[in-house]
Design an enzyme around this catalytic site. Structure first.
Site, PDB file in Angstrom:
ATOM      1  N   GLU A   1       0.820  -1.215   0.000  1.00  0.00           N
ATOM      2  CA  GLU A   1       0.000   0.000   0.000  1.00  0.00           C
ATOM      3  C   GLU A   1       0.852   1.262   0.000  1.00  0.00           C
ATOM      4  O   GLU A   1       0.401   2.320  -0.444  1.00  0.00           O
ATOM      5  CB  GLU A   1      -0.922   0.002   1.228  1.00  0.00           C
ATOM      6  CG  GLU A   1      -2.038  -1.024   1.203  1.00  0.00           C
ATOM      7  CD  GLU A   1      -3.065  -0.761   0.118  1.00  0.00           C
ATOM      8  OE1 GLU A   1      -3.414   0.425  -0.099  1.00  0.00           O
ATOM      9  OE2 GLU A   1      -3.515  -1.728  -0.527  1.00  0.00           O
TER      10      GLU A   1
ATOM     11  N   GLU B   1      -1.754   8.751  -0.090  1.00  0.00           N
ATOM     12  CA  GLU B   1      -1.761   8.510  -1.529  1.00  0.00           C
ATOM     13  C   GLU B   1      -1.313   9.755  -2.288  1.00  0.00           C
ATOM     14  O   GLU B   1      -1.394  10.880  -1.780  1.00  0.00           O
ATOM     15  CB  GLU B   1      -3.135   8.051  -1.990  1.00  0.00           C
ATOM     16  CG  GLU B   1      -4.254   9.053  -1.810  1.00  0.00           C
ATOM     17  CD  GLU B   1      -5.580   8.493  -2.299  1.00  0.00           C
ATOM     18  OE1 GLU B   1      -5.860   8.637  -3.518  1.00  0.00           O
ATOM     19  OE2 GLU B   1      -6.329   7.924  -1.494  1.00  0.00           O
TER      20      GLU B   1
END
Length: 328
Positions: A152, A170
Site C-alpha cells: 500500500e 496517496e
C-alpha cells in the site's frame, strides 16, 4: 498421609516440617515465573529486524511508533451487536481500567421492530494482533500484515521488496473521498483520502476507526490529517483495519489464524482461507477474480513470501492467490 498420622513416634515439629516441604513442592519458583510471563510482539520482531524489513521507509514510520500502537490497542476490546443489517451497538472496554462504554447505538436500536430481530454479536480483542496463536502462526500473520502495508505504501523498486512504508498518504490528494453516511458523516472541508500504512479512505472508515481506537468518532472525522502526522495513530488505523470485520468481510486476522471458515456463499465465490483472502479483504474489487497476472495481487504475494523468509517462517499451503476469487 495415613501412615504419618497413625505413627505415635512422629513428633508434631517433624510433621509440621514435612507439611511445609510438601506445600513448597506444589508451587516452585519456576512455575510461578513461567505462568506470569507474557510474550509481547516486541519479542517476536526487534527494532533491528523492523528496520531491515523496511530499509527505504519514510522516517515517519518508526519501530517505536509501531510497538506503541500495538501496546495501546492491546488494552482495547470492542463488542459489536447487530440487530438488522445496519442497526448496531458498539461497546468499548478499556482493559486497563475495566470500564465499558457504549460508543455507538444506532437510532433505531430500541424500536420494537428492531428488538424482534435476532441479535448477532462478536468481540474484537485488539490484543490478539499477531499474538493469539502459536509462534509460527503469529509470525505468518505478521508477515501477511507487513506485506499488505508494504504494498500500500511502496514506491518503485519492483522485485526488490525493500520499498514498503515510503508514502504517508496517496499521491492524489485532490479527491475528498466522502460518501453519504448517517453514522459517520463527513465534516465540511475535510478530505478522507488514503492515509497511513493501510491507506485508510472515506469518512465512514475514518469514523469507524476513530470509534474503535479512541471511543469517539469525532476525533478522526474532525482531524483526518492525524493519520499522516501522528505515526502511532497511523499504525493504529492499520491494526484496526486488520483486526476488524467489515460488513460481509471477515477480519484479515481471523483469516490468517484459521478462525474464519467459508460458508456456502464464500465457497461458491471461490473464497478460501489463506493469504489470498486477505488481498480480497484489502482490495478485492481491483485485484481479485482477474486471473493470475494482476500486478497488485502478484506484488502483495511477493512481499508476503519475502517477509516469510525474513521472519524465518514458511507457509507451504498459503493459498496466496485471489485470481479466481470473487470480491465482496
Amino acid at each position: 498421609m495415613r501412615p504419618v498420622i497413625a505413627s505415635a513416634k512422629i513428633t508434631l515439629p517433624f510433621l509440621s516440617i514435612m507439611l511445609l516441604l510438601l506445600s513448597l513442592k506444589c508451587e516452585s519458583p519456576a512455575s510461578v515465573s513461567s505462568s506470569s510471563t507474557k510474550i509481547t510482539l516486541a519479542a517476536i520482531i526487534s527494532e533491528k529486524q523492523f528496520n531491515e524489513l523496511f530499509p527505504m521507509r519514510d522516517k515517519f514510520y518508526t519501530y517505536a511508533a509501531f510497538i506503541k500502537a500495538v501496546k495501546d490497542l492491546s488494552l482495547i476490546k470492542i463488542k459489536v451487536v447487530k440487530r438488522t443489517g445496519n442497526n448496531y451497538q458498539f461497546t468499548r472496554t478499556d482493559l486497563s481500567t475495566g470500564k465499558s462504554t457504549i460508543i455507538r447505538q444506532d437510532e433505531d436500536w430500541n424500536e420494537d421492530w428492531a428488538k424482534k430481530k435476532p441479535d448477532s454479536a462478536y468481540t474484537i480483542n485488539y490484543g490478539d494482533f499477531c499474538m493469539e496463536k502459536d509462534l509460527q502462526t503469529n509470525k505468518k500473520e505478521l508477515a501477511a500484515f507487513f506485506a499488505q502495508i508494504a504494498h500500500e505504501t511502496r514506491h518503485g523498486q519492483d522485485g526488490e521488496y525493500n520499498d514498503g512504508l515510503m508514502f504517508l498518504h496517496e499521491n492524489d490528494t485532490s479527491n475528498s473521498y466522502t460518501a453519504p453516511n448517517d453514522v459517520y458523516p463527513a465534516v465540511p472541508g475535510k478530505k478522507y483520502y488514503g492515509r497511513g500504512p493501510m491507506e485508510l479512505s472515506y469518512n465512514g472508515n475514518y469514523g469507524y476507526a476513530s470509534d474503535c481506537i479512541f471511543g469517539d468518532k469525532r476525533i478522526l472525522l474532525n482531524n483526518p490529517q492525524l493519520v499522516a502526522t501522528d505515526a502511532v495513530v497511523a499504525f493504529k488505523t492499520a491494526i484496526y483495519f486488520w483486526m476488524t470485520p467489515q460488513a460481509l468481510k471477515p477480519s484479515a486476522h481471523d483469516v490468517m489464524i484459521g478462525k474464519w471458515q467459508p460458508n456456502a456463499t464464500d465457497k461458491t465465490a471461490g473464497r478460501i482461507p489463506g493469504f489470498g483472502m486477505t488481498i480480497n479483504i484489502v482490495n478485492g474489487n481491483v485485484e481479485c477474480n482477474k486471473g493470475e497476472n494482476n500486478y497488485g495481487m502478484k506484488d502483495r504475494i511477493g512481499f508476503y513470501q519475502h517477509f516469510l523468509q525474513k521472519l524465518s517462517v514458511s507457509d507451504p499451503n498459503c493459498a496466496c492467490s485471489c485470481g479466481k476469487m470473487k470480491a465482496f
